[in-house]
Design a protein around this motif. Structure first.
Motif, PDB file in Angstrom:
ATOM      1  N   TYR A 120       0.837  -1.214   0.000  1.00  0.00           N
ATOM      2  CA  TYR A 120       0.000   0.000   0.000  1.00  0.00           C
ATOM      3  C   TYR A 120       0.865   1.254   0.000  1.00  0.00           C
ATOM      4  O   TYR A 120       0.620   2.201  -0.755  1.00  0.00           O
ATOM      5  N   TRP A 123       2.394   1.857  -3.360  1.00  0.00           N
ATOM      6  CA  TRP A 123       1.361   2.386  -4.263  1.00  0.00           C
ATOM      7  C   TRP A 123       1.142   3.876  -3.997  1.00  0.00           C
ATOM      8  O   TRP A 123       1.070   4.688  -4.910  1.00  0.00           O
ATOM      9  N   CYS A 126       3.927   6.067  -5.312  1.00  0.00           N
ATOM     10  CA  CYS A 126       3.811   6.231  -6.770  1.00  0.00           C
ATOM     11  C   CYS A 126       2.700   7.234  -7.080  1.00  0.00           C
ATOM     12  O   CYS A 126       2.861   8.117  -7.919  1.00  0.00           O
ATOM     13  N   LYS A 127       1.569   7.107  -6.385  1.00  0.00           N
ATOM     14  CA  LYS A 127       0.431   8.019  -6.579  1.00  0.00           C
ATOM     15  C   LYS A 127       0.833   9.471  -6.300  1.00  0.00           C
ATOM     16  O   LYS A 127       0.338  10.401  -6.941  1.00  0.00           O
ATOM     17  N   SER A 146       3.681  -6.165  -5.665  1.00  0.00           N
ATOM     18  CA  SER A 146       4.386  -4.934  -5.254  1.00  0.00           C
ATOM     19  C   SER A 146       5.842  -4.979  -5.719  1.00  0.00           C
ATOM     20  O   SER A 146       6.415  -3.934  -6.051  1.00  0.00           O
ATOM     21  N   LEU A 149       5.759  -3.815  -9.231  1.00  0.00           N
ATOM     22  CA  LEU A 149       5.585  -2.361  -9.300  1.00  0.00           C
ATOM     23  C   LEU A 149       6.902  -1.653  -8.962  1.00  0.00           C
ATOM     24  O   LEU A 149       7.291  -0.687  -9.620  1.00  0.00           O
TER      25      LEU A 149
END
Ligand SMILES: Cc1ncc(COP(=O)(O)O)c(C=O)c1O
Length: 475
Positions: A120, A123, A126-127, A146, A149
């Motif tokens: 999480y 993520w 990156c966001k 993950s 990613l």
């Protein structure tokens, strides 16, 4: 007869403990809100001209407030010093410490990178637009998605924490079709679950494997996180030197020069502290309030970093090894002092044995868990510098006696319904540990240097609390 004797003894002991608690706290100087970057206006806490009382009126309570000036002061004190000492070094903000995107974004805008420990958090980084070269992926729970990613995003170092991660990483590299930047987390402490064991040789075996596999990996980093709440640089230096020995051995064995040394977080905050074992036991068993930290005990951050860098430079010289760039991932040092939790008193109850309860909006079961094992200062926001002459047990609003915030804390005697307490050093770990046990979570606002206020997280609603439920009554 025996039970009366026992009751009387307990009564006497309680009174004596209460008096002891009071005397110890009365000897302390009044805390100075400026330590947290907070001003005092006619005895009211304020940021410049903005009274905390007015923020509470506007946004309601409980309320989490971040002071942008304080936040950037602490963050930049590390980032700037690191970069000046060894060019290309970087401070990374530990996401788990303060998982509030609005706060993280401020820190990234100031130049700090991201240290993430879960899919999480990766993520989220990156966001938030954090480039790969400013992210380090640590942690014990790196699932295959993950890892893909992380490889795709080109994160600076995926620090391997367990032997099993090597195969998973190879798979991710194959799927993405791009080499992974990797490192290892050194586990110096055989009693903890973190990292690869240095003592058994496991860490060295994995490092050799990764460093000699140039087809799949760039070996970028040696990492450790060996302490918490450090008041001086001794422990960081001790383990940094061991990590350099490790790097030298790896160089000798594989020819690999490791460009980054990540020396973890764990820098203490001079306004708050982890209770010692004895303080913890005494606070739980006898309600003896721990004393605040002594600010003089803390090495100023510039000296801390000077000492660490000096010792690293000396050691690299002695080992005839190039100087690695440093990564640091402080959590509480960056965000602790900038955060204040406001909680309103709903009622005051006098009980026997000198016990007075203040029932407020924040207890450790949903909002103040770190206060279970840490010392945190508290102010009455309208009597910031009034004498402290009465002991209170401040409790939360969940119906269990376990929901206390602090017991036998000396504060101004007039506290009652409607008064608001400011719990200091709430910027680190408070939000991470908070939950919606019977009550929605508070909003988060950030106050800037000119008194501008931005709501970066709205108050949770009842609808938010049932947002994942699928029964028809709620749809
Ligand atoms: C991997 C890692 N990074 C960063 C931190 C941040 O630590 P602190 O808040 O003590 O600086 C921790 C703390 O436990 C950690 O385990």
């Amino acid at each position: 007869m025996l039970s009366r004797l026992l009751r009387n003894t307990i009564h006497l002991m309680t009174r004596q403990l209460s008096a002891f608690n009071k005397r110890r706290q009365q000897r302390l100087p009044l805390p100075d809100p400026r330590m947290w970057g907070v001003d005092v206006r006619d005895n009211h806490l304020a940021f410049g001209d903005v009274l905390l009382e007015d923020l509470a009126k506007q946004y309601g309570t409980p309320l989490m407030i971040f002071n942008r000036e304080r936040l950037l002061l602490d963050a930049l004190s590390i980032q700037t010093a690191l970069d000046q000492k060894i060019n290309g070094s970087r401070a990374l903000v530990s996401y788990k410490t303060t998982p509030i995107p609005g706060v993280l974004q401020e820190l990234h805008s100031a130049g700090l990178g991201a240290e993430v420990i879960s899919p999480y958090e990766l993520w989220l980084a990156c966001k938030l637009g954090v480039p790969g070269e400013k992210i380090v992926y640590n942690g014990v729970n790196k699932d295959p998605d993950s890892l893909e990613l992380a490889v795709q995003h080109g994160v600076l170092a995926i620090n391997v924490d367990a032997v099993e991660e090597v195969a998973a990483l190879k798979l991710a590299v194959k799927k993405v079709g791009r080499k992974a930047n990797v490192g290892v987390r050194l586990g110096f402490n055989e009693t903890s679950q973190f990292g690869l064991s240095v003592k058994s040789g496991e860490a060295f075996e994995v490092a050799k494997l990764l460093a000699s596999d140039n087809e799949n990996f760039n070996f970028n980093c040696i990492h450790f996180n060996a302490t918490s709440g450090a008041r001086n640089s001794k422990t960081h230096i001790h383990y940094a030197l061991k990590a350099l020995d490790f790097m030298k051995a790896l160089l000798a064995e594989t020819g690999a020069t490791v460009p980054y040394l990540d020396i973890g977080g764990g820098i203490g905050v001079p306004t708050s502290k982890q209770m010692s074992g004895i303080e913890f036991v005494l606070s739980r068993a006898l309600q003896i309030v721990p004393l605040p930290p002594d600010h003089g005990d803390f090495e100023p951050i510039e000296h801390f970093l000077d000492n660490v860098v000096q010792k690293i430079e000396d050691k690299c010289g002695a080992l005839q090894m190039p100087l690695p760039k440093l990564l640091m991932e402080p959590g509480r040092f960056v965000t602790s002092r900038a955060g204040i939790l406001l909680t309103k008193i709903r009622s005051r109850k006098e009980r026997t044995n000198d016990v007075t309860f203040l029932i407020g909006e924040a207890g450790k079961l949903n909002l103040t868990l770190p206060m279970d094992f840490q010392y945190h200062e508290i102010f009455d926001i309208k009597r910031a510098q009034a004498p402290r002459n009465k002991s209170f047990s401040i409790v939360g609003r969940v119906c269990t006696t376990a929901d206390w915030t602090v017991r036998m804390k000396l504060l101004p005697s007039g506290l009652s319904q409607g008064d608001i307490l400011a719990i200091m050093d709430a910027g680190a770990y408070f939000t991470a540990f908070s939950n919606s046990f019977a009550f929605p979570r508070p909003p988060v606002i950030i106050v800037d240097e000119r008194g501008g206020v931005t709501e970066i997280r709205r108050r949770e609603t009842y609808a938010d609390l049932v947002g994942c439920d699928t029964i028809s009554a709620l749809l």
